[in-house]
Design an enzyme around this catalytic site. Sequence first.
Site, PDB file in Angstrom:
ATOM      1  N   LYS A  14      -6.735  -4.322 -26.479  1.00  0.00           N
ATOM      2  CA  LYS A  14      -7.879  -4.937 -25.774  1.00  0.00           C
ATOM      3  C   LYS A  14      -8.367  -6.178 -26.522  1.00  0.00           C
ATOM      4  O   LYS A  14      -8.579  -7.228 -25.927  1.00  0.00           O
ATOM      5  CB  LYS A  14      -9.040  -3.928 -25.637  1.00  0.00           C
ATOM      6  CG  LYS A  14      -8.652  -2.626 -24.936  1.00  0.00           C
ATOM      7  CD  LYS A  14      -9.829  -1.689 -24.791  1.00  0.00           C
ATOM      8  CE  LYS A  14     -10.339  -1.123 -26.097  1.00  0.00           C
ATOM      9  NZ  LYS A  14      -9.493  -0.078 -26.709  1.00  0.00           N
ATOM     10  N   ARG A 128      -2.047  -1.574 -38.504  1.00  0.00           N
ATOM     11  CA  ARG A 128      -3.217  -2.448 -38.686  1.00  0.00           C
ATOM     12  C   ARG A 128      -4.032  -1.999 -39.884  1.00  0.00           C
ATOM     13  O   ARG A 128      -4.567  -2.817 -40.620  1.00  0.00           O
ATOM     14  CB  ARG A 128      -4.092  -2.445 -37.423  1.00  0.00           C
ATOM     15  CG  ARG A 128      -5.290  -3.363 -37.546  1.00  0.00           C
ATOM     16  CD  ARG A 128      -6.056  -3.540 -36.256  1.00  0.00           C
ATOM     17  NE  ARG A 128      -6.749  -2.332 -35.862  1.00  0.00           N
ATOM     18  CZ  ARG A 128      -7.460  -2.216 -34.735  1.00  0.00           C
ATOM     19  NH1 ARG A 128      -7.540  -3.236 -33.899  1.00  0.00           N
ATOM     20  NH2 ARG A 128      -8.070  -1.089 -34.446  1.00  0.00           N
ATOM     21  N   ARG A 134      -9.945  -1.555 -42.142  1.00  0.00           N
ATOM     22  CA  ARG A 134     -10.859  -0.764 -41.302  1.00  0.00           C
ATOM     23  C   ARG A 134     -10.719   0.707 -41.644  1.00  0.00           C
ATOM     24  O   ARG A 134      -9.617   1.258 -41.548  1.00  0.00           O
ATOM     25  CB  ARG A 134     -10.537  -1.003 -39.821  1.00  0.00           C
ATOM     26  CG  ARG A 134     -11.324  -2.147 -39.229  1.00  0.00           C
ATOM     27  CD  ARG A 134     -10.996  -2.374 -37.789  1.00  0.00           C
ATOM     28  NE  ARG A 134     -11.210  -1.217 -36.919  1.00  0.00           N
ATOM     29  CZ  ARG A 134     -11.170  -1.283 -35.596  1.00  0.00           C
ATOM     30  NH1 ARG A 134     -10.945  -2.439 -35.005  1.00  0.00           N
ATOM     31  NH2 ARG A 134     -11.357  -0.213 -34.866  1.00  0.00           N
ATOM     32  N   ARG A 146      -9.773   9.733 -32.511  1.00  0.00           N
ATOM     33  CA  ARG A 146     -10.266   8.654 -31.635  1.00  0.00           C
ATOM     34  C   ARG A 146      -9.585   8.723 -30.263  1.00  0.00           C
ATOM     35  O   ARG A 146     -10.216   8.500 -29.227  1.00  0.00           O
ATOM     36  CB  ARG A 146     -10.007   7.289 -32.282  1.00  0.00           C
ATOM     37  CG  ARG A 146     -11.004   6.982 -33.380  1.00  0.00           C
ATOM     38  CD  ARG A 146     -10.491   5.924 -34.326  1.00  0.00           C
ATOM     39  NE  ARG A 146     -10.338   4.625 -33.721  1.00  0.00           N
ATOM     40  CZ  ARG A 146      -9.615   3.647 -34.262  1.00  0.00           C
ATOM     41  NH1 ARG A 146      -8.999   3.831 -35.416  1.00  0.00           N
ATOM     42  NH2 ARG A 146      -9.525   2.483 -33.671  1.00  0.00           N
TER      43      ARG A 146
HETATM   44  P1  B4P Z   1      -6.394  -4.200 -30.747  1.00  0.00           P
HETATM   45  O1  B4P Z   1      -6.232  -5.232 -29.694  1.00  0.00           O
HETATM   46  O2  B4P Z   1      -7.161  -4.604 -31.935  1.00  0.00           O
HETATM   47  O3  B4P Z   1      -6.996  -2.816 -30.251  1.00  0.00           O
HETATM   48  P2  B4P Z   1      -8.302  -2.407 -29.516  1.00  0.00           P
HETATM   49  O4  B4P Z   1      -7.814  -1.735 -28.277  1.00  0.00           O
HETATM   50  O5  B4P Z   1      -9.217  -3.569 -29.328  1.00  0.00           O
HETATM   51  O6  B4P Z   1      -8.986  -1.439 -30.642  1.00  0.00           O
HETATM   52  P3  B4P Z   1     -10.037  -0.277 -30.901  1.00  0.00           P
HETATM   53  O7  B4P Z   1     -10.226   0.565 -29.674  1.00  0.00           O
HETATM   54  O8  B4P Z   1      -9.552   0.382 -32.135  1.00  0.00           O
HETATM   55  O9  B4P Z   1     -11.383  -0.884 -31.361  1.00  0.00           O
HETATM   56  P4  B4P Z   1     -12.917  -0.952 -31.042  1.00  0.00           P
HETATM   57  O10 B4P Z   1     -13.297  -2.010 -31.975  1.00  0.00           O
HETATM   58  O11 B4P Z   1     -13.184  -1.148 -29.599  1.00  0.00           O
HETATM   59  O12 B4P Z   1      -4.913  -3.769 -31.156  1.00  0.00           O
HETATM   60  C1  B4P Z   1      -4.637  -2.808 -32.134  1.00  0.00           C
HETATM   61  C2  B4P Z   1      -3.415  -3.211 -32.950  1.00  0.00           C
HETATM   62  O13 B4P Z   1      -2.250  -3.278 -32.138  1.00  0.00           O
HETATM   63  C3  B4P Z   1      -3.557  -4.588 -33.606  1.00  0.00           C
HETATM   64  O14 B4P Z   1      -3.088  -4.508 -34.914  1.00  0.00           O
HETATM   65  C4  B4P Z   1      -2.680  -5.493 -32.752  1.00  0.00           C
HETATM   66  O15 B4P Z   1      -2.135  -6.545 -33.509  1.00  0.00           O
HETATM   67  C5  B4P Z   1      -1.601  -4.543 -32.257  1.00  0.00           C
HETATM   68  N1  B4P Z   1      -1.079  -4.904 -30.936  1.00  0.00           N
HETATM   69  C6  B4P Z   1      -1.798  -5.384 -29.878  1.00  0.00           C
HETATM   70  N2  B4P Z   1      -0.987  -5.582 -28.811  1.00  0.00           N
HETATM   71  C7  B4P Z   1       0.285  -5.204 -29.213  1.00  0.00           C
HETATM   72  C8  B4P Z   1       1.566  -5.169 -28.567  1.00  0.00           C
HETATM   73  N3  B4P Z   1       1.743  -5.555 -27.305  1.00  0.00           N
HETATM   74  N4  B4P Z   1       2.627  -4.697 -29.289  1.00  0.00           N
HETATM   75  C9  B4P Z   1       2.480  -4.304 -30.579  1.00  0.00           C
HETATM   76  N5  B4P Z   1       1.289  -4.336 -31.240  1.00  0.00           N
HETATM   77  C10 B4P Z   1       0.208  -4.773 -30.576  1.00  0.00           C
HETATM   78  O16 B4P Z   1     -13.600   0.474 -31.450  1.00  0.00           O
HETATM   79  C11 B4P Z   1     -13.806   0.953 -32.771  1.00  0.00           C
HETATM   80  C12 B4P Z   1     -14.849   2.096 -32.817  1.00  0.00           C
HETATM   81  O17 B4P Z   1     -16.178   1.585 -32.497  1.00  0.00           O
HETATM   82  C13 B4P Z   1     -14.670   3.266 -31.837  1.00  0.00           C
HETATM   83  O18 B4P Z   1     -13.779   4.248 -32.313  1.00  0.00           O
HETATM   84  C14 B4P Z   1     -16.148   3.800 -31.727  1.00  0.00           C
HETATM   85  O19 B4P Z   1     -16.481   4.619 -32.823  1.00  0.00           O
HETATM   86  C15 B4P Z   1     -16.995   2.545 -31.803  1.00  0.00           C
HETATM   87  N6  B4P Z   1     -17.324   1.993 -30.459  1.00  0.00           N
HETATM   88  C16 B4P Z   1     -16.919   0.778 -29.968  1.00  0.00           C
HETATM   89  N7  B4P Z   1     -17.374   0.572 -28.724  1.00  0.00           N
HETATM   90  C17 B4P Z   1     -18.086   1.686 -28.382  1.00  0.00           C
HETATM   91  C18 B4P Z   1     -18.781   2.086 -27.190  1.00  0.00           C
HETATM   92  N8  B4P Z   1     -18.828   1.308 -26.099  1.00  0.00           N
HETATM   93  N9  B4P Z   1     -19.398   3.306 -27.186  1.00  0.00           N
HETATM   94  C19 B4P Z   1     -19.387   4.097 -28.264  1.00  0.00           C
HETATM   95  N10 B4P Z   1     -18.737   3.790 -29.422  1.00  0.00           N
HETATM   96  C20 B4P Z   1     -18.079   2.598 -29.491  1.00  0.00           C
END
Ligand code: B4P
Length: 198
Positions: A14, A128, A134, A146
């Site tokens: 995302k 990552r 993190r 998670r």
């Molecule tokens: P990202 O793109 O960073 O992943 P994400 O889905 O944004 O991450 P996440 O769900 O962990 O984070 P959030 O901050 O929202 O990609 C992950 C990795 O994969 C990276 O290293 C990237 O380079 C790699 N990658 C991407 N695309 C790829 C591909 N096509 N092929 C290979 N590799 C690839 O949440 C963190 C925490 O915050 C949650 O657990 C929760 O505790 C809290 N939180 C956040 N929002 C909340 C909400 N609305 N309500 C309650 N708690 C919340």
Amino acid sequence: MLNIVLFGPPGAGKGTQSQKLIDKYNLIHLSTGDLLRSEIAAGTKLGLEAKKLMDNGLLVPDEVVIGMIENKVKEHRRAGGFIFDGFPRTVPQAQGLDKLLQDNGTEISCMIALRVDDEELTKRLLLRGKTSGRPDDQNEELIRKRVQEYNTKTAPVADYYAGQGKYFSVDGIGDIEEIFKDLCQKIDALKEKQEEKK
Ligand code: B4P
């Protein structure tokens, strides 16, 4: 206004795809994960409370994240649109967002989900974790927690938007540029429909 919810489990990409979409469509990026991490870095009371939950792979309370998003939406009243990244993560958050946007004279245009299986998610997040520092990316058990939180509390949010006819999904495995192209195709089709309605 173009208001997109980018959806998917932790590590689905995302954050990665949001960065590319905001440049192409000139949207404001609102990531609750980033907002919470900046509260933690600033050492605020909210950040300290959130850190305990995030470090254990748990979701932060709905009213906390809804409040943060409300402030940001109001700050950017004149924006052409928003990408909501990692929000809403529960049905009450989705209901809160609908109400907030309605009060501001707009609505969600669509939700697009990135489909990625659990094994790939774990692999990506552990990778990552080696570079990001993190705490929630550091061990496999926590990552599985998670994903479990996602499956029980967050996955039903897709049905919420499907019920409004706003749900789409793309394959989130493979080349980042290819996934981006698929996302753009969905968004462009939606924009065309919006134009036709005018
Ligand atoms: P990202 O793109 O960073 O992943 P994400 O889905 O944004 O991450 P996440 O769900 O962990 O984070 P959030 O901050 O929202 O990609 C992950 C990795 O994969 C990276 O290293 C990237 O380079 C790699 N990658 C991407 N695309 C790829 C591909 N096509 N092929 C290979 N590799 C690839 O949440 C963190 C925490 O915050 C949650 O657990 C929760 O505790 C809290 N939180 C956040 N929002 C909340 C909400 N609305 N309500 C309650 N708690 C919340």
